[in-house]
Scaffold this motif. Structure first.
Motif, mmCIF file in Angstrom:
data_model
loop_
_atom_site.group_PDB
_atom_site.id
_atom_site.type_symbol
_atom_site.label_atom_id
_atom_site.label_comp_id
_atom_site.label_asym_id
_atom_site.label_seq_id
_atom_site.Cartn_x
_atom_site.Cartn_y
_atom_site.Cartn_z
ATOM 1 N N VAL A 127 46.911 -39.258 10.951
ATOM 2 C CA VAL A 127 46.554 -39.413 12.358
ATOM 3 C C VAL A 127 47.764 -39.003 13.183
ATOM 4 O O VAL A 127 48.804 -39.663 13.148
ATOM 5 N N SER A 128 47.640 -37.912 13.926
ATOM 6 C CA SER A 128 48.750 -37.400 14.725
ATOM 7 C C SER A 128 48.617 -37.892 16.163
ATOM 8 O O SER A 128 47.599 -37.655 16.821
ATOM 9 N N LEU A 129 49.659 -38.594 16.628
ATOM 10 C CA LEU A 129 49.633 -39.202 17.961
ATOM 11 C C LEU A 129 50.782 -38.692 18.810
ATOM 12 O O LEU A 129 51.839 -38.309 18.301
ATOM 13 N N GLU A 130 50.562 -38.716 20.110
ATOM 14 C CA GLU A 130 51.623 -38.452 21.084
ATOM 15 C C GLU A 130 51.743 -39.665 21.993
ATOM 16 O O GLU A 130 50.751 -40.120 22.563
ATOM 17 N N GLU A 131 52.960 -40.202 22.113
ATOM 18 C CA GLU A 131 53.200 -41.357 22.981
ATOM 19 C C GLU A 131 54.068 -40.931 24.154
ATOM 20 O O GLU A 131 55.124 -40.319 23.973
ATOM 21 N N ASP A 154 53.068 -39.356 13.130
ATOM 22 C CA ASP A 154 52.019 -39.104 12.147
ATOM 23 C C ASP A 154 51.833 -40.379 11.339
ATOM 24 O O ASP A 154 52.746 -40.807 10.637
ATOM 25 N N LEU A 155 50.652 -40.988 11.437
ATOM 26 C CA LEU A 155 50.377 -42.274 10.804
ATOM 27 C C LEU A 155 49.259 -42.128 9.785
ATOM 28 O O LEU A 155 48.423 -41.227 9.875
ATOM 29 N N VAL A 172 51.407 -44.541 27.252
ATOM 30 C CA VAL A 172 50.090 -43.953 27.095
ATOM 31 C C VAL A 172 50.073 -43.219 25.756
ATOM 32 O O VAL A 172 50.999 -42.476 25.440
ATOM 33 N N THR A 173 49.022 -43.458 24.961
ATOM 34 C CA THR A 173 48.909 -42.828 23.653
ATOM 35 C C THR A 173 47.765 -41.827 23.661
ATOM 36 O O THR A 173 46.684 -42.115 24.189
ATOM 37 N N GLN A 174 48.006 -40.653 23.067
ATOM 38 C CA GLN A 174 47.001 -39.601 23.004
ATOM 39 C C GLN A 174 46.898 -39.085 21.572
ATOM 40 O O GLN A 174 47.880 -38.978 20.855
ATOM 41 N N LEU A 175 45.689 -38.771 21.157
ATOM 42 C CA LEU A 175 45.466 -38.140 19.864
ATOM 43 C C LEU A 175 45.826 -36.662 19.965
ATOM 44 O O LEU A 175 45.314 -35.946 20.826
ATOM 45 N N ARG A 176 46.721 -36.202 19.102
ATOM 46 C CA ARG A 176 47.068 -34.777 19.062
ATOM 47 C C ARG A 176 46.094 -34.009 18.177
ATOM 48 O O ARG A 176 45.792 -32.846 18.421
ATOM 49 N N SER A 177 45.635 -34.637 17.111
ATOM 50 C CA SER A 177 44.651 -34.024 16.222
ATOM 51 C C SER A 177 43.880 -35.127 15.531
ATOM 52 O O SER A 177 44.363 -36.266 15.421
ATOM 53 N N LEU A 178 42.699 -34.800 15.049
ATOM 54 C CA LEU A 178 41.834 -35.780 14.397
ATOM 55 C C LEU A 178 41.773 -35.507 12.901
ATOM 56 O O LEU A 178 41.540 -34.362 12.493
#
Length: 361
Positions: free
Chosen positions: A158-162, A178-179, A229-235
């Motif tokens: 799970v790729s995130l952008e904070e 990346d989690l 604020v957290t955003q999904l970079r990819s699913l």
């Protein structure tokens, strides 16, 4: 007892452990999932003393065809490959044994021997998300070629952008993570109101003030309050959601929160999250709809209990309950019993939800 764990356990030795059992076999073609009592590959894992989340997690990985297809892409290891480098091969060997066994359950001796060589401690029942993250990290480190490593990462990561915004000067900083799973907390509630997974995910991604931690702002040149604020970079193709139910309230002992958290059989992120939380448009439109594949659940209190898993079999469309060596067919109503209930302190509660991408709502 660890804060992130549920219960301590003692490892039980066995006279059945043999060197020939742990010999890695060359991989065969992809698993057919047509064997066993249910003719869909479902099989139990023998309890050999590590009665924590290890067996349910292995069974969840085994029943995920996308995961086993990646493992089946590896080649047989060279005889000189040390045991601590053979985790993918040992895992595939176990899955092939589960596929071909005539028994109702098989023991995971070989895999445990390999994990011991990697200094993975399984004497304590750690949180299922922690064990999953450890296994995934070790598999990525020991995949025999970059192509399989990339496939495995895209399957689960799970790729995130904070984005952190300073409350004093509005300076914004960005970091990427990346989690292996998204962790949502089940908070205490005075009135034990019910929660939904959709609401919990929305709160996880929405803008929120960092009340406990102050972050250093290079513009202010001091530590100040920030909003995140957290955003999904990819699913990922397989989305794992960790339901955190352990908490220390007002400095008291570790407690398990049994508050009800419902989750849907089909999760549409377009209906759950705001557009700013979703990945930016790319060349191909990502799939935002996920179908529930597995629920790893815990029964008991923060100090004692056991894990089990409910898995949706794609081959026959039925739900199955895996409790170590025992496997049986269940209904969706049985799965919903893992929502939790504050009135039942020993009840079954979901702790890891596994969703897979689907183009069907």
């Amino acid at each position: 007892m660890y804060e992130d764990g549920y219960v301590e356990l003692q490892m039980v030795g066995s006279e059945e452990t043999r060197e020939d059992v742990c010999a890695a076999r060359p991989p065969s073609k992809c698993l057919s999932y047509s064997t066993g009592r249910f003719k869909n590959g479902a099989i139990g894992l023998r309890n050999i003393g590590l009665t924590g989340c290890f067996n349910p997690l292995l069974q969840t990985l085994y029943m995920n065809k996308d995961f086993t297809d990646i493992l089946c892409g590896i080649r047989g290891p060279d005889d000189n490959v040390p045991l601590e480098k053979r985790l993918p091969y040992e895992l595939l060997t176990l899955f092939e044994e589960m596929q071909n066994s005539k028994e109702d359950a098989v023991p995971p001796y070989c895999l445990l021997r390999c994990l011991q060589a990697l200094n993975v401690t399984l004497l304590y029942q750690n949180d299922v998300a922690e064990v999953f993250s450890t296994l995934l990290t070790l598999l990525l480190q020991n995949m025999p070629n970059p192509h399989l490593e990339d496939r495995l990462r895209s399957l689960y990561s799970v790729s995130l952008e904070e984005r952190l915004t300073c409350q004093q000067c509005s300076y914004q900083s960005t970091s990427h993570k990346d989690l292996s799973s998204i962790s949502i907390s089940v908070p205490h509630s005075k009135y034990q109101s019910k929660l939904t997974l959709e609401r919990a995910l929305w709160k996880y991604f929405k803008s929120q003030e960092m009340k406990e931690d102050k972050n250093y702002c290079p513009k202010c040149e001091r530590h100040s309050r920030s909003a995140k604020v957290t955003q999904l970079r990819s699913l990922p193709h397989t989305l794992s959601i960790h339901v955190k139910r352990l908490s220390k309230k007002n400095g008291s002992r570790l407690q398990k929160i049994n508050r009800t958290l419902s989750f849907p059989p089909v999760l549409d992120l377009l209906e759950v999250l705001d557009p700013e939380h979703l990945p930016e448009e790319q060349d191909t439109t990502p799939l935002y709809t996920y179908r529930l594949f597995a629920v790893i659940a815990h029964s008991g209190t923060a100090n004692v209990g056991y894990f089990c898993t409910y898995i949706h079999c794609c081959k026959d469309g039925q739900w199955y309950f895996f409790n170590d060596s025992s496997v049986c067919k269940v209904s969706w109503d049985d799965v919903k019993c893992t929502y939790g209930n504050s009135s039942f302190h020993w009840g079954v509660t979901a702790c890891l939800l596994v969703y897979v991408q689907s183009d069907v709502k």
